[in-house]
Design a protein around this motif. Structure first.
Motif, PDB file in Angstrom:
ATOM      1  N   ASN A 223      58.776   1.131   5.043  1.00  0.00           N
ATOM      2  CA  ASN A 223      59.378   0.006   4.274  1.00  0.00           C
ATOM      3  C   ASN A 223      59.780   0.235   3.092  1.00  0.00           C
ATOM      4  O   ASN A 223      59.318   1.068   2.349  1.00  0.00           O
ATOM      5  CB  ASN A 223      58.600  -1.147   4.437  1.00  0.00           C
ATOM      6  CG  ASN A 223      58.147  -1.608   5.959  1.00  0.00           C
ATOM      7  OD1 ASN A 223      58.915  -1.272   6.764  1.00  0.00           O
ATOM      8  ND2 ASN A 223      56.891  -2.274   5.837  1.00  0.00           N
ATOM      9  N   VAL A 224      61.009  -0.293   2.837  1.00  0.00           N
ATOM     10  CA  VAL A 224      61.705   0.093   1.380  1.00  0.00           C
ATOM     11  C   VAL A 224      62.206  -1.362   0.549  1.00  0.00           C
ATOM     12  O   VAL A 224      62.518  -2.225   1.362  1.00  0.00           O
ATOM     13  CB  VAL A 224      62.935   0.827   1.705  1.00  0.00           C
ATOM     14  CG1 VAL A 224      63.610   1.312   0.312  1.00  0.00           C
ATOM     15  CG2 VAL A 224      62.680   2.055   2.495  1.00  0.00           C
TER      16      VAL A 224
ATOM     17  N   LEU B 199      63.926   1.091  -4.781  1.00  0.00           N
ATOM     18  CA  LEU B 199      62.943   0.976  -5.929  1.00  0.00           C
ATOM     19  C   LEU B 199      61.687   1.822  -5.828  1.00  0.00           C
ATOM     20  O   LEU B 199      60.883   2.291  -6.271  1.00  0.00           O
ATOM     21  CB  LEU B 199      62.893  -0.402  -6.265  1.00  0.00           C
ATOM     22  CG  LEU B 199      64.331  -0.995  -6.862  1.00  0.00           C
ATOM     23  CD1 LEU B 199      63.764  -2.244  -7.469  1.00  0.00           C
ATOM     24  CD2 LEU B 199      64.709   0.028  -8.057  1.00  0.00           C
ATOM     25  N   ALA B 200      61.149   1.382  -4.250  1.00  0.00           N
ATOM     26  CA  ALA B 200      59.890   1.941  -3.862  1.00  0.00           C
ATOM     27  C   ALA B 200      59.849   2.019  -2.374  1.00  0.00           C
ATOM     28  O   ALA B 200      60.627   1.045  -1.682  1.00  0.00           O
ATOM     29  CB  ALA B 200      58.773   0.882  -4.339  1.00  0.00           C
TER      30      ALA B 200
ATOM     31  N   SER C 218      58.186   8.476   1.624  1.00  0.00           N
ATOM     32  CA  SER C 218      58.828   8.982   2.951  1.00  0.00           C
ATOM     33  C   SER C 218      59.482  10.257   2.673  1.00  0.00           C
ATOM     34  O   SER C 218      60.099  10.543   1.752  1.00  0.00           O
ATOM     35  CB  SER C 218      59.825   7.864   3.156  1.00  0.00           C
ATOM     36  OG  SER C 218      60.774   8.390   4.020  1.00  0.00           O
ATOM     37  N   LYS C 219      59.118  11.002   3.789  1.00  0.00           N
ATOM     38  CA  LYS C 219      60.124  12.387   3.858  1.00  0.00           C
ATOM     39  C   LYS C 219      61.637  12.294   3.801  1.00  0.00           C
ATOM     40  O   LYS C 219      62.215  12.994   3.175  1.00  0.00           O
ATOM     41  CB  LYS C 219      59.602  13.382   4.848  1.00  0.00           C
ATOM     42  CG  LYS C 219      60.121  12.671   6.480  1.00  0.00           C
ATOM     43  CD  LYS C 219      59.987  13.892   7.366  1.00  0.00           C
ATOM     44  CE  LYS C 219      60.390  13.393   8.809  1.00  0.00           C
ATOM     45  NZ  LYS C 219      60.090  14.253   9.755  1.00  0.00           N
ATOM     46  N   TYR C 220      62.079  11.002   4.070  1.00  0.00           N
ATOM     47  CA  TYR C 220      63.341  10.821   4.104  1.00  0.00           C
ATOM     48  C   TYR C 220      64.149  10.351   2.650  1.00  0.00           C
ATOM     49  O   TYR C 220      65.185  10.335   2.536  1.00  0.00           O
ATOM     50  CB  TYR C 220      63.795   9.769   5.087  1.00  0.00           C
ATOM     51  CG  TYR C 220      63.389  10.120   6.814  1.00  0.00           C
ATOM     52  CD1 TYR C 220      64.139  10.951   7.035  1.00  0.00           C
ATOM     53  CD2 TYR C 220      62.155   9.472   7.191  1.00  0.00           C
ATOM     54  CE1 TYR C 220      63.658  11.319   8.363  1.00  0.00           C
ATOM     55  CE2 TYR C 220      61.832   9.866   8.378  1.00  0.00           C
ATOM     56  CZ  TYR C 220      62.453  10.685   9.040  1.00  0.00           C
ATOM     57  OH  TYR C 220      62.187  11.305  10.454  1.00  0.00           O
ATOM     58  N   LEU C 221      63.094   9.837   2.037  1.00  0.00           N
ATOM     59  CA  LEU C 221      63.474   9.349   0.433  1.00  0.00           C
ATOM     60  C   LEU C 221      62.240   9.951  -0.430  1.00  0.00           C
ATOM     61  O   LEU C 221      61.689   9.166  -1.098  1.00  0.00           O
ATOM     62  CB  LEU C 221      63.460   7.888   0.426  1.00  0.00           C
ATOM     63  CG  LEU C 221      64.442   6.872   1.540  1.00  0.00           C
ATOM     64  CD1 LEU C 221      64.144   5.650   1.173  1.00  0.00           C
ATOM     65  CD2 LEU C 221      65.531   7.335   0.691  1.00  0.00           C
ATOM     66  N   PRO C 222      62.231  11.358  -0.626  1.00  0.00           N
ATOM     67  CA  PRO C 222      61.311  11.784  -1.398  1.00  0.00           C
ATOM     68  C   PRO C 222      61.046  11.421  -2.641  1.00  0.00           C
ATOM     69  O   PRO C 222      60.216  11.756  -3.653  1.00  0.00           O
ATOM     70  CB  PRO C 222      61.483  13.220  -1.096  1.00  0.00           C
ATOM     71  CG  PRO C 222      62.837  13.493  -0.932  1.00  0.00           C
ATOM     72  CD  PRO C 222      62.989  12.214   0.062  1.00  0.00           C
ATOM     73  N   ASP C 223      62.191  11.235  -3.299  1.00  0.00           N
ATOM     74  CA  ASP C 223      62.405  10.866  -4.965  1.00  0.00           C
ATOM     75  C   ASP C 223      61.952   9.390  -5.111  1.00  0.00           C
ATOM     76  O   ASP C 223      62.036   8.931  -6.232  1.00  0.00           O
ATOM     77  CB  ASP C 223      63.703  11.146  -5.294  1.00  0.00           C
ATOM     78  CG  ASP C 223      64.109  12.722  -5.342  1.00  0.00           C
ATOM     79  OD1 ASP C 223      63.281  13.313  -5.345  1.00  0.00           O
ATOM     80  OD2 ASP C 223      65.425  12.823  -5.163  1.00  0.00           O
ATOM     81  N   VAL C 224      61.771   8.594  -3.895  1.00  0.00           N
ATOM     82  CA  VAL C 224      61.508   7.114  -4.130  1.00  0.00           C
ATOM     83  C   VAL C 224      59.850   6.982  -4.395  1.00  0.00           C
ATOM     84  O   VAL C 224      58.965   7.308  -3.363  1.00  0.00           O
ATOM     85  CB  VAL C 224      61.968   6.416  -3.232  1.00  0.00           C
ATOM     86  CG1 VAL C 224      61.632   4.830  -3.251  1.00  0.00           C
ATOM     87  CG2 VAL C 224      63.734   6.669  -3.145  1.00  0.00           C
TER      88      VAL C 224
ATOM     89  N   GLY D 189      65.422   8.108  11.501  1.00  0.00           N
ATOM     90  CA  GLY D 189      64.456   7.676  10.465  1.00  0.00           C
ATOM     91  C   GLY D 189      63.124   7.628  10.934  1.00  0.00           C
ATOM     92  O   GLY D 189      62.350   6.616  10.039  1.00  0.00           O
ATOM     93  N   ILE D 190      62.666   7.808  12.044  1.00  0.00           N
ATOM     94  CA  ILE D 190      61.440   7.311  12.446  1.00  0.00           C
ATOM     95  C   ILE D 190      60.446   8.442  12.512  1.00  0.00           C
ATOM     96  O   ILE D 190      60.879   9.693  13.236  1.00  0.00           O
ATOM     97  CB  ILE D 190      61.541   6.497  13.868  1.00  0.00           C
ATOM     98  CG1 ILE D 190      62.379   5.247  13.673  1.00  0.00           C
ATOM     99  CG2 ILE D 190      60.116   6.126  14.382  1.00  0.00           C
ATOM    100  CD1 ILE D 190      62.511   4.853  14.886  1.00  0.00           C
ATOM    101  N   GLU D 191      59.183   8.349  12.420  1.00  0.00           N
ATOM    102  CA  GLU D 191      58.080   9.478  12.232  1.00  0.00           C
ATOM    103  C   GLU D 191      57.211   9.225  13.539  1.00  0.00           C
ATOM    104  O   GLU D 191      56.778   8.065  13.847  1.00  0.00           O
ATOM    105  CB  GLU D 191      57.315   9.544  11.239  1.00  0.00           C
ATOM    106  CG  GLU D 191      57.997   9.974   9.947  1.00  0.00           C
ATOM    107  CD  GLU D 191      57.401  10.062   8.521  1.00  0.00           C
ATOM    108  OE1 GLU D 191      56.234  10.741   8.612  1.00  0.00           O
ATOM    109  OE2 GLU D 191      57.449   9.103   7.626  1.00  0.00           O
TER     110      GLU D 191
END
Length: 329
Positions: free
Chosen positions: A132-133, A227-228, A235-241, A295-297
């Motif tokens: 979740n984002v 933001l988080a 998340s490996k899809y948003l590694p900088d978040v 985008g699902i693990e």
């Protein structure tokens, strides 16, 4: 003839137990191979529940050389499909693929949900999860979670967030965020993720609590600022978040996940065999690739551990629902 030693007797008992387990496994496999499967998805085609149901259906069909069909039974917030499985023969051939909300939120949120998770179903396994984002429109002058919280307090009742509906896990994730931070943010409920996302992209609503599959393309294109993530890990899809904990908000570790339930009196040996099948199906390279594209693990928790996950998360949502005075609409 010499009497067996203690060690010899233990070895004989272990061998007998092993043979018994193998016999139970073989009997369960024979029962599952005996007739077609029906995988019930209690929501319309096209969403993650439908996609996961089809992956499970295909995997079981290949393993048991049997016909396996997915039946989409939308309606009543999933209750039509849930009731179908509740009333099905408990033989492992009719299974329910369902999102977490139907298992951990609705039993508390709804005065008469029409089913009891513990009394009517046996937990088989989780299948997959999506992070979740918390994201905002680029026009929002907040680059971090702490800046967002400060902005909401400086401008009371002017920041709102979109969710796919009252009582959804994403709505309650937003309410839990508010309770943990004291953020002054209003909830705007939509009938699904898409309409709410469109309003956030258009700047009508400044913030959204969504999941990676829906939000990722817009974060990558710069149309949203993430933001988080509310997961325990990045998340490996948003590694900088960062996670919320890394952003200074501990105590929130919520993912969007999906699982499989069977009718309550399904034999334990059949449930155990289905657990093994799901573990293997959802760890095959082809299935992992298909999930990755969305985008699902894959995330398989089986049997009693899955049941404990459901109980633990249900307990998490009870005070959130009460504190936010959430009522079904």
């Amino acid at each position: 003839m010499k009497a067996p030693t203690l060690l010899g007797a233990a070895a004989l008992l272990a061998a007998a137990a092993c043979q018994s387990a193998l016999a139970q496994d073989a009997a369960a496999q024979q029962q599952l191979a005996a007739k077609p499967f029906t995988i019930v998805a209690p929501f319309p085609p096209g969403g993650p529940v439908d996609a996961l149901a089809r992956l499970l259906s295909t995997g079981l069909a290949e393993r048991y050389k049997q016909t396996s069909v997915v039946e989409n039974k939308p309606g009543a917030n999933g209750n039509i499909g849930i009731d179908m499985v509740k009333r099905a023969a408990p033989d492992g051939h009719t299974l329910l693929v369902v999102p977490q909300g139907n298992l951990t939120i609705n039993p508390t949120l709804l005065a008469r949900p029409g089913y009891s998770v513990e009394a009517d179903f046996a937990p088989v396994a989780s299948l997959a999860k999506a992070a979740n984002v918390i994201a905002v429109h680029p026009g929002v002058p907040a680059k971090t979670v702490q800046e967002l919280v400060a902005l909401s307090k400086a401008r009371p009742a002017t920041i709102s967030y979109a969710s796919p509906g009252v009582g959804s896990s994403l709505h309650l994730a937003g309410e839990l965020f508010k309770q943990q931070t004291g953020a002054d943010i209003l909830h705007v409920a939509y009938k699904g993720t898409a309409p709410g996302l469109n309003d956030v992209l258009g700047g009508t609503v400044p913030m959204i609590v969504g999941n990676v599959p829906a939000l990722l393309p817009h974060v990558q294109s710069g149309k949203l600022r993430a933001l988080a993530v509310t997961d325990p890990a990045r998340s490996k899809y948003l590694p900088d978040v960062p996670t919320l904990a890394q952003a200074g908000v501990p105590g929130i570790a919520i993912s969007s996940w999906y699982g499989v339930m069977a009718p309550r009196k399904t034999p334990p040996a059949v449930l155990k065999q289905l657990e093994k099948d799901i573990q293997e199906i959802f760890n095959t390279p082809a299935v992992v690739r298909q999930l990755d594209l969305q985008g699902i693990e894959p995330w398989v928790v089986t049997g009693s551990a899955f049941g404990e996950l459901i109980r633990k998360e249900t307990a998490t949502w009870v005070p959130v629902i009460k504190a936010a005075n959430v009522t079904p609409q």
